[in-house]
Design an enzyme around this catalytic site. Structure first.
Site, PDB file in Angstrom:
ATOM      1  CE  LYS A   1      -2.446   0.228   3.619  1.00 10.90           C
ATOM      2  NZ  LYS A   1      -1.378   0.936   4.345  1.00 10.90           N
TER       3      LYS A   1
ATOM      4  CB  THR B   1       5.099  -0.075  -2.626  1.00 10.79           C
ATOM      5  OG1 THR B   1       5.956  -0.573  -1.605  1.00 10.79           O
ATOM      6  CG2 THR B   1       5.802  -0.140  -3.976  1.00 10.79           C
TER       7      THR B   1
ATOM      8  NE  ARG C   1       0.330   4.912   8.339  1.00 11.96           N
ATOM      9  CZ  ARG C   1       0.111   3.630   8.587  1.00 11.96           C
ATOM     10  NH1 ARG C   1      -0.258   3.242   9.788  1.00 11.96           N
ATOM     11  NH2 ARG C   1       0.255   2.735   7.636  1.00 11.96           N
TER      12      ARG C   1
ATOM     13  CE  LYS D   1       2.192  -3.947   7.430  1.00 10.26           C
ATOM     14  NZ  LYS D   1       2.776  -2.805   6.742  1.00 10.26           N
TER      15      LYS D   1
ATOM     16  CB  ALA E   1      -4.451   1.242  10.758  1.00  9.77           C
TER      17      ALA E   1
ATOM     18  CG  PHE F   1      -2.971  -2.914   9.099  1.00 12.88           C
ATOM     19  CD1 PHE F   1      -2.054  -3.827   8.623  1.00 12.88           C
ATOM     20  CD2 PHE F   1      -2.746  -2.352  10.341  1.00 12.88           C
ATOM     21  CE1 PHE F   1      -0.928  -4.175   9.358  1.00 12.88           C
ATOM     22  CE2 PHE F   1      -1.624  -2.698  11.093  1.00 12.88           C
ATOM     23  CZ  PHE F   1      -0.727  -3.606  10.594  1.00 12.88           C
TER      24      PHE F   1
ATOM     25  CG  PHE G   1       3.470  -9.510  -6.065  1.00 11.63           C
ATOM     26  CD1 PHE G   1       4.480  -9.654  -5.123  1.00 11.63           C
ATOM     27  CD2 PHE G   1       2.412  -8.664  -5.770  1.00 11.63           C
ATOM     28  CE1 PHE G   1       4.437  -8.965  -3.919  1.00 11.63           C
ATOM     29  CE2 PHE G   1       2.358  -7.979  -4.568  1.00 11.63           C
ATOM     30  CZ  PHE G   1       3.375  -8.129  -3.636  1.00 11.63           C
TER      31      PHE G   1
ATOM     32  CD1 TRP H   1       8.652  -3.413  -4.594  1.00 15.87           C
ATOM     33  CD2 TRP H   1       9.468  -4.454  -6.398  1.00 15.87           C
ATOM     34  NE1 TRP H   1       9.771  -4.117  -4.199  1.00 15.87           N
ATOM     35  CE2 TRP H   1      10.292  -4.766  -5.294  1.00 15.87           C
ATOM     36  CE3 TRP H   1       9.795  -4.999  -7.640  1.00 15.87           C
ATOM     37  CZ2 TRP H   1      11.409  -5.602  -5.384  1.00 15.87           C
ATOM     38  CZ3 TRP H   1      10.908  -5.817  -7.745  1.00 15.87           C
ATOM     39  CH2 TRP H   1      11.699  -6.112  -6.624  1.00 15.87           C
TER      40      TRP H   1
END
Length: 556
Positions: A71, A73, A94, A105, A273, A301, A381, A409
């Site tokens: 998210k 990214t 953030r 994570k 979150a 999230f 991906f 990405w």
């Protein structure tokens, strides 16, 4: 294939003065932290923060796998793509917490060729904001215990202390501790608790405060304990707000950095979150809306957590009006929600995708309740197949959503051009009629039930006896009109992380309730969610090192 940190370390950064110039920020309004980081001056913020001018784009996501779905990214790549299209855009993000960075994570600098830099600085100590918040929180805790030790003039009941200590690290053994052991001079023996810094009320306050005066006022309202007669005791009663404000004075100033393609990024605050309200600071967002034409921000999230709180807490309290929502999905997360194990996610599985896509369907329905136009983006991906991508695209179009594939990405801003085009098309052609989910005057239990029913899809809510009692006390204290901040697992629409997809015929259980009087919301803890996470069996910290040249390795 290069790692995120290798890509970031090879990047050529622009001096932060040049990045600021893109937003017409004078050099005198920058407080420099080296060549590539700066804080925005209070004088600039006083001149720029007013009514919303620019367009506000929220990036949120479906329920993720444990590794996250890109998210941040996607947010960064979208900002870079808007810049490539000649738009004056800024990111409002953030700051990362050290806990997830060293846990499982990872940090929050994005990934691949869609990152904010300097990446190592951001993911580690940055400009010290989180340390200041930790210090202010623990100063309050120390003043509270000292007041009891020095005679307890306020008649604080040690059994009703609600202020917790904090640290910005995952440390499960500090969840429940005993303090004051030793001699009489070492304080009163009592049970105490730690939360992670990003779950502290002071973090929430910093992210919701308009200015330094508002910050001090909110800090003074923090309820730290109750007296033997059941009356609230606040930080103001302990004369703590002034010293806490002094510690937070510089942390209140938003930070300016850049993306790999030199798009300006205002990075400030970082509440979780799944525990807190999960949004960057109001000051940063409002500054961006004055300094740029488009602000791309994110909420943590899945949309059932971050987006709900962004709308019902941040936008409600700050008077913000979002113009567009980007909903991030991945083929692997949809298959995960369809029951596929993490090890098998790279394999094509259209049947699992069909089972799991109901999670995306529910998030689309939820966002539509806020009447903000939606763009669904599939964060690609290398393991995704054309059949899987086509299936998701057709599913979204059948539900009236714009759809775009994102390859940020891999390609940076170039890989986000399709998404940026759909966002611009939405901003130009579709009008937002934003509204919150529930009114202020709804009773607290009805607010909780509304979110559980409308957002999670629950049949009902059950309450632990202590939670029932606390809701009654909060209402009696005159805070029943506060919005509610529900804390639950990020992996499911329910409060059970094992209920994937779109659960049905379930209830959520309210385990604990407490009021964040300074932040202005009521925290409602569902299920087994913890406000102090623990480290996994193999923490990411095990792979982080510094080489003989002083370069950090293994960060990601």
């Amino acid at each position: 294939m290069k790692t995120d940190i290798e890509i970031a370390q090879e990047a050529k950064l622009e001096p932060i003065r040049e990045v600021a110039a893109k937003l017409a920020i004078p050099e005198d309004d920058l407080e420099l932290y080296g060549k590539y980081k700066a804080k925005l001056s209070d004088e600039l913020l006083q001149r720029t923060i007013a009514n919303q001018d620019g367009k506000l784009v929220l990036v949120t996501a479906i329920n993720p796998t444990p590794a996250g779905e890109g998210k941040t990214t996607t947010s960064i790549g979208l900002g870079q793509a808007l810049g490539r299209l000649g738009k004056k855009a800024v990111l409002a993000l953030r700051e990362p917490s050290l806990g997830p960075c060293f846990g499982i994570k990872g940090g929050a600098a994005g990934g691949g060729y869609a990152q904010v830099v300097p990446m190592e600085d951001l993911n580690l100590h940055f400009t010290g904001d989180f340390h200041a918040i930790t210090s202010a929180n623990n100063l309050l805790a120390a003043l509270l215990d000292n007041h009891i030790q020095q005679g307890n003039k306020l008649q604080i009941d040690p059994r009703q202390i609600v202020q917790k200590r904090c640290m910005d690290m995952n440390d499960r053994v500090l969840r429940n501790v005993v303090v004051g052991l030793g001699s009489k001079m070492d304080g009163m023996v009592r049970e105490d608790h730690f939360v992670i810094t990003v779950a502290s009320e002071i973090m929430a306050i910093l992210c919701l405060a308009d200015d330094i005066q508002d910050l001090k006022k909110r800090l003074s309202k923090i309820i730290v304990a109750y007296t033997f007669d059941g009356e609230p005791v606040t930080a103001g009663d302990l004369n703590a707000a002034g010293a806490m404000t002094a510690l937070l004075k510089d942390a209140m100033k938003p930070n300016l950095i850049q993306t790999l393609e030199h798009t300006p990024a205002i990075v400030h605050g970082g509440p979780f979150a799944n525990i807190a309200h999960g949004c960057n600071s109001v000051r940063a967002t409002k500054a961006g809306l004055k300094l740029a034409d488009i602000v791309v921000t994110e909420a943590g999230f899945g949309a059932d957590l971050g987006a709900e709180k962004f709308f019902d807490i941040k936008c409600r309290k700050a008077g913000l009006h979002p113009d567009c929502v980007v909903l991030v999905a991945t083929v692997r997360a949809l298959k995960y929600n369809g029951g596929v194990s993490k090890a098998d996610l790279p394999k094509e599985d259209l049947e699992a995708l069909k089972r799991g896509i109901v999670n995306l369907e529910k998030h689309i329905e939820n966002l539509q309740k806020y009447q903000v136009p939606i763009v669904v983006t599939l964060n690609s991906f290398v393991t995704d197949t054309q059949s899987e991508t086509d299936f998701v695209e057709q599913f979204c179009k059948e539900r009236g959503c714009e759809f775009a594939r994102s390859r940020v990405w891999e390609l940076g801003g170039e890989g986000g051009l399709e998404l940026a085009g759909k966002v611009l098309k939405t901003l130009d052609e579709k009008e937002s009629h934003f509204k919150v989910l529930y009114p202020d005057d709804l009773e607290l239990k009805e607010k909780i039930a509304c979110i559980a029913r409308e957002i999670y899809g629950a049949d009902g809510v059950t309450y632990a006896p202590a939670a029932e009692k606390e809701l009654a006390r909060i209402t009696k204290l005159g805070m029943g009109d506060f919005p509610v901040c529900l804390a639950k697992t990020q992996y499911s629409l329910s409060d059970d992380p094992n209920k994937l997809g779109r659960p049905e015929r379930f209830t959520v259980n309210v385990r604990e309730v407490y009021v964040s009087a300074g932040a202005g919301f009521v925290v409602v803890i569902l299920g087994a969610i913890m406000t102090m996470p623990g480290l996994p069996k193999v923490p990411a910290a095990n792979g982080i090192d510094v080489d003989e040249n002083g370069r950090i390795t293994g960060l990601f």
